[in-house]
Write a protein that holds these residues in place. Sequence first.
Motif, short mmCIF file in Angstrom:
data_model
loop_
_atom_site.label_atom_id
_atom_site.label_comp_id
_atom_site.label_asym_id
_atom_site.label_seq_id
_atom_site.Cartn_x
_atom_site.Cartn_y
_atom_site.Cartn_z
N HIS A 102 0.83 -1.21 0.00
CA HIS A 102 0.00 0.00 0.00
C HIS A 102 0.87 1.26 0.00
O HIS A 102 1.98 1.25 0.54
N GLY A 103 0.32 2.32 -0.58
CA GLY A 103 1.02 3.60 -0.58
C GLY A 103 0.02 4.73 -0.74
O GLY A 103 -1.14 4.50 -1.11
N VAL A 104 0.48 5.96 -0.45
CA VAL A 104 -0.42 7.11 -0.58
C VAL A 104 0.42 8.32 -0.99
O VAL A 104 1.58 8.45 -0.61
N PHE A 105 -0.21 9.19 -1.81
CA PHE A 105 0.48 10.39 -2.28
C PHE A 105 0.15 11.60 -1.42
O PHE A 105 -0.98 11.73 -0.92
N SER A 106 1.11 12.52 -1.30
CA SER A 106 0.81 13.83 -0.74
C SER A 106 -0.17 14.53 -1.67
O SER A 106 -0.29 14.19 -2.85
N ALA A 107 -0.90 15.53 -1.13
CA ALA A 107 -1.99 16.16 -1.90
C ALA A 107 -1.50 16.79 -3.19
O ALA A 107 -2.22 16.83 -4.19
N ASP A 108 -0.26 17.27 -3.20
CA ASP A 108 0.25 17.91 -4.42
C ASP A 108 0.83 16.89 -5.40
O ASP A 108 1.32 17.26 -6.47
N GLY A 109 0.77 15.64 -5.02
CA GLY A 109 1.26 14.60 -5.93
C GLY A 109 2.77 14.48 -5.96
O GLY A 109 3.31 13.74 -6.78
N ALA A 110 3.46 15.20 -5.08
CA ALA A 110 4.92 15.20 -5.16
C ALA A 110 5.55 13.97 -4.52
O ALA A 110 6.47 13.37 -5.09
N LEU A 111 5.04 13.60 -3.36
CA LEU A 111 5.70 12.53 -2.60
C LEU A 111 4.78 11.33 -2.43
O LEU A 111 3.58 11.48 -2.19
N LEU A 112 5.37 10.17 -2.57
CA LEU A 112 4.64 8.91 -2.36
C LEU A 112 5.16 8.26 -1.08
O LEU A 112 6.38 8.10 -0.92
N TYR A 113 4.27 7.94 -0.17
CA TYR A 113 4.64 7.23 1.07
C TYR A 113 4.16 5.79 0.94
O TYR A 113 2.97 5.54 0.73
N VAL A 126 4.88 -2.16 14.07
CA VAL A 126 5.38 -3.31 13.31
C VAL A 126 4.37 -3.69 12.24
O VAL A 126 3.16 -3.58 12.45
N GLY A 127 4.88 -4.11 11.09
CA GLY A 127 4.00 -4.65 10.06
C GLY A 127 2.97 -3.68 9.54
O GLY A 127 1.78 -4.00 9.46
N PRO A 128 3.38 -2.44 9.13
CA PRO A 128 2.38 -1.50 8.60
C PRO A 128 1.76 -2.03 7.32
O PRO A 128 2.43 -2.68 6.53
N HIS A 129 0.50 -1.75 7.12
CA HIS A 129 -0.15 -2.25 5.90
C HIS A 129 -0.79 -1.08 5.16
O HIS A 129 -0.12 -0.38 4.44
N ASP A 130 -2.06 -0.81 5.40
CA ASP A 130 -2.73 0.27 4.67
C ASP A 130 -2.42 1.61 5.34
O ASP A 130 -2.07 1.67 6.53
N LEU A 131 -2.57 2.69 4.57
CA LEU A 131 -2.38 4.03 5.13
C LEU A 131 -3.21 5.02 4.31
O LEU A 131 -3.58 4.72 3.18
N ILE A 186 -1.12 11.52 8.24
CA ILE A 186 -1.40 10.21 7.64
C ILE A 186 -1.75 9.24 8.77
O ILE A 186 -1.08 9.21 9.80
N VAL A 187 -2.82 8.47 8.55
CA VAL A 187 -3.13 7.40 9.51
C VAL A 187 -2.59 6.09 8.92
O VAL A 187 -2.79 5.79 7.74
N VAL A 188 -1.87 5.35 9.76
CA VAL A 188 -1.24 4.10 9.32
C VAL A 188 -1.81 2.95 10.14
O VAL A 188 -1.89 3.03 11.37
N ALA A 189 -2.18 1.87 9.45
CA ALA A 189 -2.57 0.64 10.15
C ALA A 189 -1.31 -0.19 10.35
O ALA A 189 -0.77 -0.73 9.39
N ASN A 190 -0.84 -0.25 11.58
CA ASN A 190 0.28 -1.13 11.88
C ASN A 190 -0.29 -2.48 12.29
O ASN A 190 -0.84 -2.64 13.38
N GLY A 191 -0.17 -3.43 11.39
CA GLY A 191 -0.80 -4.73 11.62
C GLY A 191 -0.27 -5.45 12.83
O GLY A 191 -0.93 -6.32 13.40
N ILE A 223 -4.71 -4.93 12.68
CA ILE A 223 -5.43 -3.85 11.98
C ILE A 223 -4.77 -3.70 10.61
O ILE A 223 -3.57 -3.47 10.53
N ARG A 224 -5.53 -3.84 9.55
CA ARG A 224 -4.87 -3.94 8.25
C ARG A 224 -5.36 -2.95 7.20
O ARG A 224 -4.58 -2.47 6.39
N HIS A 225 -6.66 -2.66 7.17
CA HIS A 225 -7.15 -1.81 6.08
C HIS A 225 -7.97 -0.64 6.60
O HIS A 225 -8.58 -0.72 7.66
N LEU A 226 -7.95 0.43 5.82
CA LEU A 226 -8.49 1.72 6.27
C LEU A 226 -9.29 2.40 5.18
O LEU A 226 -9.06 2.19 4.00
#
Lengths: 349, 371
Positions: free
Chosen positions: B115-126, B159-164, B173-178, B225-228
Amino acid sequence: MRTKLLALFCFAFSVPAVAQENPGRRETILRAVKDFVIPRYETLAQATKAEQDAWSAFCAAPKADGLAGLKSSYHTAADAWSGIEFVLYGPVGTDFRFERMAHWPERKNAIGRGLTNLLARKGTDDLTPERFAQTSAAVQGFSALERLLYDPDAAGAFTSGSAEATRRCNVAVAIASNLARTSAQVLDEWTRPDGVLTSLETGDDAKIEEAATRLATDYLGLFDIVDDQKLGAVMGDGTENVRPTLAEGWRSGRSMRAIAINLEAAQALGQILVDPASDEGSSLGFALRTARGMTEGAPADIGKATADPKERRNLVLLRDAVHSLRETAQAAVPAALGISLGFNSRDGD
Amino acid sequence: MTVIDRRSFLGALGAAVAGSFYPRRAYAAGERPLFVSACFAGENAASVAVFSLDGEMLFNTRLPDRGHDIALRPASSDLVVFARRPGNWAAIVDRMSGEVRQVVTSPEGRHFYGHGVFSADGALLYATENHVAAGDGVLGIYDARNGYRRVGEMPSFGVGPHDLAYLPGNRHIVVANGGIRTNPQTGREILNKDQMEPSLAIVDPSSESVLLKVDLGPDLKGLSIRHLAVSPRGETLFGCQFTGDDTEMPALVGTLMPDGKSRFLEMPDDALDAMRNYVGSVALDASGTFAAATSPVGNTIAFWNLDTGRFLGRRRMSDVCGVVAAPMDGVFLATSGNSGVSLAPVAQDQLKSLGGTELGRWVWDNHVVSI
C-alpha cells in the motif's frame, strides 16, 4: 536500461477476451451437477426428512430407548451432509443456508449460548418455520441437534415429562424440520424447471465458466478445511497442545468419519472434473486413494487419537496426504476445466 | 512469494511479454466512473486493469507478479501498482493508456507491504515497508517529481504497517500497523503470534513524528489492523484480521476519530461469525455515511451506517474482497476472486453483477480503487 525494463512490461487494450466456447467443460459441469451435486442433495433431502419423521415420532411419546433410533437417523443425515458439505455454489449459498445447516467451527460458544436461550423460552410460537429461521444460525442445524441428542443426560432431559422436556423435544423437532425443509429447498432450486440445472443447460459459456470456477474453488477449499480445521486445529503443534473439543462432531464420535466421507465425495467429484485416464486425473486419483486409505481403520475420535503419540503419527501422515492432495488438485482441476482460480479467501492480505 | 531479485524480475517480465500487444486506444478521464484493480487475466497472467461502471474493460497491463493496492497520484495520470506483500516492485502505470512508465524497486533490506499514498500535491509517495533486519515498519518516501527516487524514510511507529491514508486537510497520515512480524524469507509466516502489537498511528510526515497512537488493548493483541478508509469528517474506518484462537470472535471493524476516540461497529453474532475472523477490505460510500467491510473467507459483505453506528445487514458474494464507493450514494462496487464484479446497494438485498463481459470471468485481487 530503463527503456529496456519498460519494454518488458506488456500492456494490452481491452480486446474482448472472447469467452472461449469449451464444449468439454460444459459437458463436465453438467455431469458434475447431474451425477454428483443433485444426487447428493437428493440423499440429503431424504435423510433429513427421515430424521424429521423420527423426531416427530419420538416426541409424540418420548422414551429413553428411542434415543438409539434418533442417533442412527442423525448419523445417516450427517453422513449425507458430509457428502456434499463442501459445495457452497448454488442454492445452499442463498439466505445463509449453509451456515444454518451446520455451524462449525463454533466461535464464542454460539451454539451453547443459543441453545440455552432457546430452551429457556416457553411454548412453540417461536418454533414456526418463519420465526425459527430468524433465530441464531448456530442453533438451526446439525451442530445444535447433535448437542441436544448427545448430551450426557439426554435420556432424562427428553423423557422426564416436565415442561422443560417438552420444550426440548419441540426445539429438536424444529431443528430437524429446518434441516429437512432447507435440504428440500436446495434440491428444488437445483432441479425445478426454472432451477439452476436448467439455467446451466441453457446458459452461455460464461455461465458454465462461473459454475466451473465456483465448483473448483469449493473443491480445493475442502482440502484446506480438512487440513487446517478438521485436523490441524485439533492436533495443535504437539501432544501437549491438543484441542479435542475443536474436532467436528466430537460429541457424536464423527470426527474421522466426517473426513472419510468428505474424501469419498472428493474422489467422486474428482473423477468427473478431471478425466481419470489423463496423467493429471491419474495423479489426482492416486492422491485421493492415498488419503482415503489413511482414514480406513483410523481411530474414530481425532481428539483422543492425536493426544496419543503413536496414533498421532498416523494423523500427521493423513494431514500430509491431504496437503499433498490439495497441491495435486490445484495443479489438475483448474487446468482440466480451463479456468484460473483466485483465492482472496486463502492468500489475501 | 514475490521477492524478486533483479535477474528473476527481468525474467518474470520477459515471460509476461509472451502475451500479445493490442492496438492502443486512448480514452479521456473524467468522462465516466472508472475503477482500477490488480487481477489475473487467464492462466497466471497477473495484470492491472481499468474498467468502467458499465462493465467495459478499458485496458489491462501485464505485471510480473500479483499486484495488491493501487495509489493514485493527484494532478497526474500516474497509477502506482504495488506488488503483493512482500514484494519489492511498484509499477507506475499511465491511467489513460495503460502503459507502464516506470518500475520502482524497494531498496536493499526493505520490502513493500502493498500500500502507498500520495501527498496532496502529488509530489511525494509514502509506501508502507518493512525494515527487514530490524523488523520495524517504515514509510518509504519517493519523490514522484524526480523519477520516484527514494528520498528517505520515516518510522510507521509500529510493526508490520499495511494500509495508510491521509486525513482530511492532507497533513497527517493514519497508518494501520498490523503488528505482525513476518519471516523475511517467506514474508508471510507470523513470527510473533503471542506478542503482536497492532496499532493505528496518526503521523505527521513533515516532522516525521507520531501525533497519536492507539492500540486495541491487551485482550485484542491478536487482532491485526490492516485496512483503512477515511471519511470526509476525518473518521477512520478500520478492518482487522484475527490471528488468535479460532473459537474466539472479536469485533473486526471499528472507527477512530482524529481526537483518538475509537469504537467497534457492532454486528449481530451470526453476521460477525459469517466474517470468519477476517476482513479483507473496508470502504465508505460516496456520501461518507455508509461503511462496508468484506470477508473473502466468509464470502460476505457487511454494511453499517456510520452516523448511527447501526449494522445494516450483509450480502453473500463468493470470495469478495475489493470494495470501493460507487458514484451513487449508498452503493458500493465489490470485486471477487471467482465471481466477478458487482454493485452492492446498501438498501437492496440483491447484488447487481457487472456481467456479460470479461469482468465476470477474471480473477480480481484484494483491492479495487476508484479513479
